[in-house]
Design a protein around this motif. Structure first.
Motif, PDB file in Angstrom:
ATOM      1  N   ARG A   8       0.829  -1.212   0.000  1.00 34.91           N
ATOM      2  CA  ARG A   8       0.000   0.000   0.000  1.00 34.91           C
ATOM      3  C   ARG A   8       0.862   1.260   0.000  1.00 34.91           C
ATOM      4  O   ARG A   8       0.610   2.211  -0.744  1.00 34.91           O
ATOM      5  N   PHE A   9       1.876   1.292   0.848  1.00 32.90           N
ATOM      6  CA  PHE A   9       2.750   2.459   0.942  1.00 32.90           C
ATOM      7  C   PHE A   9       3.482   2.673  -0.388  1.00 32.90           C
ATOM      8  O   PHE A   9       3.520   3.778  -0.929  1.00 32.90           O
ATOM      9  N   THR A  10       4.051   1.603  -0.923  1.00 40.81           N
ATOM     10  CA  THR A  10       4.796   1.689  -2.177  1.00 40.81           C
ATOM     11  C   THR A  10       3.905   2.148  -3.314  1.00 40.81           C
ATOM     12  O   THR A  10       4.285   3.025  -4.104  1.00 40.81           O
ATOM     13  N   ASP A  11       2.731   1.551  -3.418  1.00 42.16           N
ATOM     14  CA  ASP A  11       1.827   1.900  -4.519  1.00 42.16           C
ATOM     15  C   ASP A  11       1.418   3.366  -4.459  1.00 42.16           C
ATOM     16  O   ASP A  11       1.338   4.042  -5.495  1.00 42.16           O
ATOM     17  N   ALA A  12       1.154   3.873  -3.265  1.00 44.44           N
ATOM     18  CA  ALA A  12       0.769   5.275  -3.124  1.00 44.44           C
ATOM     19  C   ALA A  12       1.905   6.186  -3.563  1.00 44.44           C
ATOM     20  O   ALA A  12       1.683   7.206  -4.246  1.00 44.44           O
ATOM     21  N   LEU A  13       3.119   5.830  -3.209  1.00 50.81           N
ATOM     22  CA  LEU A  13       4.271   6.641  -3.586  1.00 50.81           C
ATOM     23  C   LEU A  13       4.475   6.630  -5.088  1.00 50.81           C
ATOM     24  O   LEU A  13       4.684   7.678  -5.719  1.00 50.81           O
ATOM     25  N   THR A  77      -5.197  10.603   9.831  1.00 48.27           N
ATOM     26  CA  THR A  77      -5.090  10.519   8.370  1.00 48.27           C
ATOM     27  C   THR A  77      -5.437   9.129   7.876  1.00 48.27           C
ATOM     28  O   THR A  77      -5.320   8.146   8.611  1.00 48.27           O
ATOM     29  N   ARG A  78      -5.833   9.073   6.612  1.00 51.32           N
ATOM     30  CA  ARG A  78      -6.013   7.790   5.930  1.00 51.32           C
ATOM     31  C   ARG A  78      -4.826   7.472   5.022  1.00 51.32           C
ATOM     32  O   ARG A  78      -4.795   6.421   4.372  1.00 51.32           O
ATOM     33  N   LEU A  79      -3.853   8.380   4.953  1.00 55.05           N
ATOM     34  CA  LEU A  79      -2.678   8.137   4.129  1.00 55.05           C
ATOM     35  C   LEU A  79      -1.812   7.037   4.735  1.00 55.05           C
ATOM     36  O   LEU A  79      -1.797   6.857   5.953  1.00 55.05           O
ATOM     37  N   PRO A  80      -1.073   6.305   3.906  1.00 54.93           N
ATOM     38  CA  PRO A  80      -0.123   5.336   4.455  1.00 54.93           C
ATOM     39  C   PRO A  80       0.946   6.047   5.278  1.00 54.93           C
ATOM     40  O   PRO A  80       1.449   7.102   4.873  1.00 54.93           O
ATOM     41  N   VAL A  81       1.299   5.463   6.407  1.00 56.79           N
ATOM     42  CA  VAL A  81       2.241   6.096   7.332  1.00 56.79           C
ATOM     43  C   VAL A  81       3.415   5.161   7.606  1.00 56.79           C
ATOM     44  O   VAL A  81       3.224   3.980   7.920  1.00 56.79           O
TER      45      VAL A  81
END
Length: 237
Positions: A8-13, A77-81
């Motif tokens: 999830r973190f990688t994909d968002a970036l 936040t709903r962002l990946p952290v």
């Protein structure tokens, strides 16, 4: 709880037009307060409005952090952290996931090779992205599959508690090794202060940048980001 999707973190970036991991950090390496009169929620909202695809939160005590700070950020936040701390045991990763993290920092220079590989595997099992920090190309060889991880080049020296000015040329020197290892998300981290330098790193081939103290200190976040956009557009012209 953390998402069960470890990328999830990688994909968002990778999907971000401006791939900056914006950081929440209470103190700089010299102990100077960075938050000021703002609340953590104020800062998170500011980053969200600026279009951050991901956030980082420093829970290490060197920088005034605690695990409670991670909970504050993930609640806001709903962002990946990403949790940035010196994590060395699977139980710490379980705690990170329980506090809502999507990614965890693993510092290659501090971990024996077997421990690093086991922690990467544990993170993936928990649905966490392993965010592996390196300062030397040889540290890539410690990983079974670097493509499973975000690989971040730290431009500062943890042996001095990152009190040095940093060396961005380290990122440029190590980038060919990262690309040769088929790293999906190479990241340059720390010591990035100037929008033109940030643009140069992205244009060289970095998929993302982690920028902490600079963004917390600037009184004009919008202006700093506009400077980055302008520098990138100029390089592309």
């Amino acid at each position: 709880m953390s998402s069960a999707h470890p990328q999830r973190f990688t994909d968002a970036l990778l999907a971000a037009q401006r791939p900056l991991i914006m950081e929440v950090k209470l103190r700089d390496p010299h102990g100077t307060d960075l938050l000021g009169p703002r609340t953590v929620t104020d800062l998170v909202t500011r980053y969200e409005q600026a279009g951050a695809p991901c956030l980082s939160v420093v829970t290490g005590r060197w920088f005034g952090g605690t695990p409670r700070l991670l909970r504050e950020v993930t609640a806001a936040t709903r962002l990946p952290v990403l949790q940035k701390d010196f994590l060395t045991r699977p139980a710490q990763l379980e705690a990170s996931a329980a506090l809502g993290a999507s990614a965890v920092l693993l510092t290659a220079a501090l971990l024996p090779a077997l421990s690093l590989r086991r922690l990467v595997a544990a993170a993936l099992t928990l649905g966490l992205t392993p965010f592996v920090e390196i300062t030397d190309a040889r540290e890539l060889d410690l990983l079974d599959d670097p493509a499973d991880c975000v690989i971040a080049v730290n431009n500062k020296d943890i042996r001095t508690r990152e009190r040095d000015p940093g060396d961005l040329t380290r990122s440029l020197r190590l980038l060919p090794a990262l690309l040769a290892a088929a790293v999906r998300a190479p990241v340059s981290a720390s010591a990035i202060t100037d929008p033109a330098d940030a643009a140069r790193l992205l244009d060289a081939g970095y998929a993302g940048l982690l920028v902490g103290t600079t963004l917390m200190r600037t009184g004009d976040l919008t202006g700093w980001l506009a400077g980055l956009d302008t520098a990138r557009a100029g390089a592309a012209a």
